[in-house]
Design a protein around this motif. Structure first.
Motif, mmCIF file in Angstrom:
data_model
loop_
_atom_site.group_PDB
_atom_site.id
_atom_site.type_symbol
_atom_site.label_atom_id
_atom_site.label_comp_id
_atom_site.label_asym_id
_atom_site.label_seq_id
_atom_site.Cartn_x
_atom_site.Cartn_y
_atom_site.Cartn_z
ATOM 1 N N VAL A 137 0.860 -1.184 0.000
ATOM 2 C CA VAL A 137 0.000 0.000 0.000
ATOM 3 C C VAL A 137 0.898 1.235 0.000
ATOM 4 N N TYR A 138 0.794 2.032 -1.047
ATOM 5 C CA TYR A 138 1.603 3.245 -1.154
ATOM 6 C C TYR A 138 1.132 4.246 -0.109
ATOM 7 N N PRO A 139 2.027 4.930 0.593
ATOM 8 C CA PRO A 139 1.617 5.831 1.679
ATOM 9 C C PRO A 139 0.661 6.923 1.191
ATOM 10 N N SER A 140 -0.252 7.302 2.049
ATOM 11 C CA SER A 140 -1.238 8.312 1.660
ATOM 12 C C SER A 140 -0.578 9.650 1.365
ATOM 13 N N SER A 141 0.423 10.021 2.160
ATOM 14 C CA SER A 141 1.081 11.311 1.929
ATOM 15 C C SER A 141 1.801 11.321 0.583
ATOM 16 N N SER A 142 2.424 10.197 0.233
ATOM 17 C CA SER A 142 3.120 10.101 -1.049
ATOM 18 C C SER A 142 2.125 10.111 -2.201
ATOM 19 N N THR A 143 0.970 9.456 -2.004
ATOM 20 C CA THR A 143 -0.069 9.442 -3.030
ATOM 21 C C THR A 143 -0.620 10.841 -3.267
ATOM 22 N N ARG A 144 -0.844 11.581 -2.198
ATOM 23 C CA ARG A 144 -1.347 12.945 -2.342
ATOM 24 C C ARG A 144 -0.328 13.835 -3.053
ATOM 25 N N ARG A 145 0.938 13.661 -2.719
ATOM 26 C CA ARG A 145 1.970 14.475 -3.374
ATOM 27 C C ARG A 145 2.035 14.156 -4.860
ATOM 28 N N LEU A 146 2.002 12.877 -5.197
ATOM 29 C CA LEU A 146 2.021 12.475 -6.603
ATOM 30 C C LEU A 146 0.800 13.027 -7.341
ATOM 31 N N THR A 147 -0.367 12.939 -6.716
ATOM 32 C CA THR A 147 -1.599 13.411 -7.346
ATOM 33 C C THR A 147 -1.562 14.918 -7.566
ATOM 34 N N ALA A 148 -1.024 15.653 -6.606
ATOM 35 C CA ALA A 148 -0.896 17.100 -6.775
ATOM 36 C C ALA A 148 0.051 17.437 -7.922
ATOM 37 N N LEU A 149 1.018 16.568 -8.156
ATOM 38 C CA LEU A 149 2.022 16.817 -9.184
ATOM 39 C C LEU A 149 1.512 16.509 -10.584
ATOM 40 N N VAL A 150 0.872 15.352 -10.759
ATOM 41 C CA VAL A 150 0.525 14.900 -12.119
ATOM 42 C C VAL A 150 -0.977 14.837 -12.374
ATOM 43 N N GLY A 151 -1.791 15.017 -11.333
ATOM 44 C CA GLY A 151 -3.232 14.919 -11.493
ATOM 45 C C GLY A 151 -3.746 13.528 -11.152
ATOM 46 N N PRO A 152 -5.046 13.412 -10.831
ATOM 47 C CA PRO A 152 -5.592 12.123 -10.387
ATOM 48 C C PRO A 152 -5.462 11.007 -11.416
ATOM 49 N N SER A 153 -5.750 11.285 -12.690
ATOM 50 C CA SER A 153 -5.750 10.223 -13.686
ATOM 51 C C SER A 153 -4.348 9.651 -13.889
ATOM 52 N N ALA A 154 -3.354 10.526 -14.059
ATOM 53 C CA ALA A 154 -1.987 10.049 -14.257
ATOM 54 C C ALA A 154 -1.468 9.339 -13.016
ATOM 55 N N ALA A 155 -1.832 9.841 -11.830
ATOM 56 C CA ALA A 155 -1.406 9.180 -10.597
ATOM 57 C C ALA A 155 -1.995 7.773 -10.515
ATOM 58 N N LYS A 156 -3.258 7.634 -10.863
ATOM 59 C CA LYS A 156 -3.883 6.307 -10.840
ATOM 60 C C LYS A 156 -3.257 5.382 -11.875
ATOM 61 N N TYR A 157 -2.942 5.909 -13.042
ATOM 62 C CA TYR A 157 -2.278 5.090 -14.067
ATOM 63 C C TYR A 157 -0.979 4.518 -13.513
ATOM 64 N N LEU A 158 -0.173 5.367 -12.918
ATOM 65 C CA LEU A 158 1.115 4.932 -12.391
ATOM 66 C C LEU A 158 0.950 3.941 -11.247
ATOM 67 N N LEU A 159 0.040 4.249 -10.328
ATOM 68 C CA LEU A 159 -0.116 3.409 -9.141
ATOM 69 C C LEU A 159 -0.861 2.106 -9.435
ATOM 70 N N PHE A 160 -1.875 2.164 -10.278
ATOM 71 C CA PHE A 160 -2.635 0.954 -10.596
ATOM 72 C C PHE A 160 -1.789 -0.049 -11.377
ATOM 73 N N SER A 161 -1.015 0.458 -12.345
ATOM 74 C CA SER A 161 -0.327 -0.438 -13.279
ATOM 75 C C SER A 161 1.089 -0.796 -12.857
ATOM 76 N N GLY A 162 1.774 0.129 -12.192
ATOM 77 C CA GLY A 162 3.187 -0.075 -11.916
ATOM 78 C C GLY A 162 4.046 -0.019 -13.158
ATOM 79 N N GLU A 163 3.479 0.400 -14.300
ATOM 80 C CA GLU A 163 4.221 0.453 -15.555
ATOM 81 C C GLU A 163 5.216 1.611 -15.550
ATOM 82 N N LEU A 164 6.305 1.438 -16.291
ATOM 83 C CA LEU A 164 7.284 2.505 -16.450
ATOM 84 C C LEU A 164 6.869 3.424 -17.593
ATOM 85 N N ILE A 165 7.134 4.710 -17.435
ATOM 86 C CA ILE A 165 6.859 5.668 -18.493
ATOM 87 C C ILE A 165 8.168 6.348 -18.897
#
Length: 250
Positions: A137-165
């Motif tokens: 489970v990725y930490p909530s604080s780290s998830t919020r920081r990532l979401t603020a940086l790239v937006g909810p959709s891109a954050a979910k793409y990265l976290l859901f898939s674990g794929e490299l971009i």
């Protein structure tokens, strides 16, 4: 003789502190000891008036391939807690911070990069956040920081898939701010941090707090501005057509 064990090393030159993640045998993966040492390493740099900006990078051709997975076999969530504390210490650093990324910036590496104010990457770098591959489970604080940086959709793409971009997608989503041709990253980082060092740390420190969501510090920063002399110096330098000599934090 330099230590060969995984470690973080620092240097200061021309107003810029550089922190290097060094664990080349494992693509600069962060061990528990490295996570643990980062807050204590950052504290004196934050207090040092000779330091006006900080660059975080990796040894050799990679930034950081994440946490040392072998340590995840240990019981409990100590490593994740250490990583969060390190990330928060980096995010709270009171001066501009920049991640200079080559090669892999994955897992904990992306966690560290996201905690910096800015990210410059060399073409060919790869980014990913991979807890879904490990059942973590990725930490909530780290998830919020990532979401603020790239937006909810891109954050979910990265976290859901674990794929490299790649760098093109990282630039498009806002994870990185500049992409440089191979061989140009170090020169560009040096030039840009030179710009940062020449600017008002008063302005930068206040802007960093405001951009990071602090809404209760207007009076504090107004008082700092009145007492610093930076505004008067900036206006005088502009009128006299010379480079300003800002003194806040010096």
């Amino acid at each position: 003789m330099e230590p060969t064990e995984p470690h973080l090393k620092t240097s200061v030159a021309d107003g810029v502190a550089t922190v290097v993640v060094s664990n080349p045998a494992k693509r600069n993966a962060m061990t528990a000891g490295m996570w643990r040492s980062l807050p204590g390493l950052l504290a004196p740099l934050a207090a040092d008036p000779a330091v006006r900006a900080l660059v975080l990078t990796g040894e050799g051709g990679t930034f950081c391939a994440g946490a040392d997975i072998s340590t995840l076999r240990e019981p409990g969530d100590e490593q994740q807690s250490l990583a969060v504390r390190a990330e928060e210490a980096l995010a709270a650093f009171p001066k501009p911070t920049l991640a200079a990324v080559r090669g892999y910036c994955v897992g904990g590496g992306s966690q560290l990069a996201a905690a910096c104010d800015l990210r410059f990457a060399e073409e060919g770098a790869l980014f990913g956040i991979t807890p879904s591959k490990l059942g973590i489970v990725y930490p909530s604080s780290s998830t919020r920081r990532l979401t603020a940086l790239v937006g909810p959709s891109a954050a979910k793409y990265l976290l859901f898939s674990g794929e490299l971009i790649d760098t093109e997608r990282a630039l498009r989503t806002g994870f990185v701010d500049e992409v440089l041709p191979s061989g140009d990253l170090e020169k560009r980082v040096a030039a840009f941090t030179g710009v940062l060092v020449a600017r008002s740390l008063l302005t930068q420190a206040a802007a960093k707090e405001f951009a990071d969501g602090r809404t209760d510090r207007d009076a504090y920063w107004a008082e700092q501005a009145r007492g610093s002399g930076d505004t008067a110096e900036g206006v005088a330098a502009f009128l006299e057509r010379r480079a300003p000599r800002f003194t806040y934090g010096a």
